[in-house]
Design a protein around this motif. Structure first.
Motif, mmCIF file in Angstrom:
data_model
loop_
_atom_site.group_PDB
_atom_site.id
_atom_site.type_symbol
_atom_site.label_atom_id
_atom_site.label_comp_id
_atom_site.label_asym_id
_atom_site.label_seq_id
_atom_site.Cartn_x
_atom_site.Cartn_y
_atom_site.Cartn_z
ATOM 1 N N MET A 1 4.008 -18.527 3.360
ATOM 2 C CA MET A 1 2.723 -18.171 3.946
ATOM 3 C C MET A 1 2.754 -18.435 5.455
ATOM 4 S SD MET A 1 -0.905 -19.617 2.713
ATOM 5 C CE MET A 1 -2.305 -19.530 3.725
ATOM 6 N N LEU A 2 2.378 -17.448 6.238
ATOM 7 C CA LEU A 2 2.375 -17.584 7.688
ATOM 8 C C LEU A 2 1.071 -18.205 8.165
ATOM 9 C CD1 LEU A 2 3.868 -14.137 8.700
ATOM 10 C CD2 LEU A 2 5.033 -16.339 8.629
ATOM 11 N N ARG A 3 1.183 -19.041 9.165
ATOM 12 C CA ARG A 3 -0.004 -19.652 9.761
ATOM 13 C C ARG A 3 -0.449 -18.819 10.959
ATOM 14 N NH1 ARG A 3 1.053 -26.044 10.579
ATOM 15 N NH2 ARG A 3 0.306 -26.652 8.541
ATOM 16 N N PRO A 4 -1.734 -18.706 11.167
ATOM 17 C CA PRO A 4 -2.197 -18.052 12.400
ATOM 18 C C PRO A 4 -1.749 -18.868 13.606
ATOM 19 C CG PRO A 4 -4.019 -18.354 10.849
ATOM 20 C CD PRO A 4 -2.831 -19.073 10.297
ATOM 21 N N THR A 5 -1.624 -18.236 14.749
ATOM 22 C CA THR A 5 -1.168 -18.908 15.967
ATOM 23 C C THR A 5 -1.998 -20.146 16.273
ATOM 24 O OG1 THR A 5 -0.403 -16.809 16.864
ATOM 25 C CG2 THR A 5 -0.720 -18.579 18.425
ATOM 26 N N MET A 6 -3.271 -20.126 15.989
ATOM 27 C CA MET A 6 -4.142 -21.258 16.295
ATOM 28 C C MET A 6 -3.758 -22.500 15.503
ATOM 29 S SD MET A 6 -5.952 -20.193 18.724
ATOM 30 C CE MET A 6 -7.176 -21.450 18.885
ATOM 31 N N GLU A 7 -3.032 -22.380 14.413
ATOM 32 C CA GLU A 7 -2.677 -23.525 13.584
ATOM 33 C C GLU A 7 -1.214 -23.920 13.701
ATOM 34 O OE1 GLU A 7 -3.872 -22.973 9.550
ATOM 35 O OE2 GLU A 7 -5.803 -22.154 10.115
ATOM 36 N N LYS A 8 -0.392 -23.107 14.321
ATOM 37 C CA LYS A 8 1.035 -23.380 14.406
ATOM 38 C C LYS A 8 1.301 -24.616 15.262
ATOM 39 C CE LYS A 8 3.830 -19.916 15.024
ATOM 40 N NZ LYS A 8 4.440 -18.672 15.521
ATOM 41 N N LEU A 9 2.285 -25.392 14.860
ATOM 42 C CA LEU A 9 2.676 -26.572 15.634
ATOM 43 C C LEU A 9 3.663 -26.210 16.733
ATOM 44 C CD1 LEU A 9 3.166 -29.109 12.719
ATOM 45 C CD2 LEU A 9 1.193 -28.876 14.230
ATOM 46 N N GLY A 10 4.540 -25.255 16.465
ATOM 47 C CA GLY A 10 5.524 -24.805 17.440
ATOM 48 C C GLY A 10 5.207 -23.392 17.887
ATOM 49 N N LEU A 11 5.303 -23.167 19.185
ATOM 50 C CA LEU A 11 4.950 -21.873 19.762
ATOM 51 C C LEU A 11 6.141 -21.248 20.460
ATOM 52 C CD1 LEU A 11 1.697 -23.149 21.489
ATOM 53 C CD2 LEU A 11 1.803 -21.881 19.336
ATOM 54 N N THR A 12 6.217 -19.936 20.430
ATOM 55 C CA THR A 12 7.189 -19.211 21.239
ATOM 56 C C THR A 12 6.639 -19.137 22.663
ATOM 57 O OG1 THR A 12 6.169 -17.069 20.807
ATOM 58 C CG2 THR A 12 7.893 -17.793 19.258
ATOM 59 N N VAL A 13 7.467 -18.712 23.590
ATOM 60 C CA VAL A 13 6.996 -18.578 24.978
ATOM 61 C C VAL A 13 5.831 -17.585 25.065
ATOM 62 C CG1 VAL A 13 7.632 -17.828 27.301
ATOM 63 C CG2 VAL A 13 9.140 -19.362 26.030
ATOM 64 N N PRO A 14 5.910 -16.400 24.428
ATOM 65 C CA PRO A 14 4.751 -15.499 24.492
ATOM 66 C C PRO A 14 3.480 -16.101 23.876
ATOM 67 C CG PRO A 14 6.695 -14.290 23.792
ATOM 68 C CD PRO A 14 7.070 -15.742 23.804
ATOM 69 N N GLU A 15 3.622 -16.836 22.784
ATOM 70 C CA GLU A 15 2.451 -17.472 22.166
ATOM 71 C C GLU A 15 1.879 -18.554 23.067
ATOM 72 O OE1 GLU A 15 3.629 -16.914 17.458
ATOM 73 O OE2 GLU A 15 4.296 -18.704 18.518
ATOM 74 N N ALA A 16 2.745 -19.362 23.676
ATOM 75 C CA ALA A 16 2.286 -20.413 24.589
ATOM 76 C C ALA A 16 1.588 -19.807 25.796
ATOM 77 C CB ALA A 16 3.461 -21.279 25.034
ATOM 78 N N ALA A 17 2.114 -18.696 26.296
ATOM 79 C CA ALA A 17 1.484 -18.024 27.436
ATOM 80 C C ALA A 17 0.093 -17.528 27.062
ATOM 81 C CB ALA A 17 2.363 -16.873 27.911
ATOM 82 N N ALA A 18 -0.014 -16.893 25.909
ATOM 83 C CA ALA A 18 -1.311 -16.360 25.474
ATOM 84 C C ALA A 18 -2.312 -17.484 25.216
ATOM 85 C CB ALA A 18 -1.131 -15.512 24.220
ATOM 86 N N LEU A 19 -1.857 -18.545 24.591
ATOM 87 C CA LEU A 19 -2.748 -19.653 24.247
ATOM 88 C C LEU A 19 -3.235 -20.394 25.488
ATOM 89 C CD1 LEU A 19 -3.955 -21.051 21.764
ATOM 90 C CD2 LEU A 19 -1.965 -22.533 21.730
ATOM 91 N N SER A 20 -2.388 -20.447 26.527
ATOM 92 C CA SER A 20 -2.737 -21.198 27.733
ATOM 93 C C SER A 20 -3.376 -20.334 28.819
ATOM 94 C CB SER A 20 -1.480 -21.843 28.311
ATOM 95 O OG SER A 20 -0.575 -20.847 28.752
ATOM 96 N N SER A 21 -3.427 -19.032 28.594
ATOM 97 C CA SER A 21 -3.935 -18.081 29.599
ATOM 98 C C SER A 21 -3.046 -18.012 30.832
ATOM 99 C CB SER A 21 -5.376 -18.414 30.007
ATOM 100 O OG SER A 21 -6.229 -18.325 28.893
ATOM 101 N N LEU A 22 -1.792 -18.378 30.682
ATOM 102 C CA LEU A 22 -0.806 -18.244 31.750
ATOM 103 C C LEU A 22 0.107 -17.087 31.401
ATOM 104 C CD1 LEU A 22 0.207 -21.979 32.234
ATOM 105 C CD2 LEU A 22 -1.251 -20.614 33.724
ATOM 106 N N GLY A 23 0.808 -16.574 32.383
ATOM 107 C CA GLY A 23 1.780 -15.524 32.125
ATOM 108 C C GLY A 23 3.097 -16.116 31.643
#
Length: 65
Positions: free
Chosen positions: A1-23
């Motif tokens: 079962m996949l977790r939504p990005t909001m619940e993931k403990l580890g993020l990819t660079v694109p996910e971290a960028a989106a979550l932080s509002s940085l490029g």
């Protein structure tokens, strides 16, 4: 079962960028400068939520005028 990005403990660079509002370029720059810690699993680059939050909390305050 996949977790939504909001619940993931580890993020990819694109996910971290989106979550932080940085490029992604800003994220890669912070990694290169040693200001944002990453973890490696094989060839995957993982940024923990804790490390991302710590990086954001340690950004300089806006200078007073």
């Amino acid at each position: 079962m996949l977790r939504p990005t909001m619940e993931k403990l580890g993020l990819t660079v694109p996910e971290a960028a989106a979550l932080s509002s940085l490029g992604q370029t800003s994220i890669y720059k912070a990694i290169k400068e040693g200001r944002l810690r990453i973890r490696k699993y094989g060839t995957r680059t993982i940024i923990t939520r804790t490390d991302l939050a710590s990086f954001l909390e340690n950004l300089p305050d806006e200078p007073e005028e």
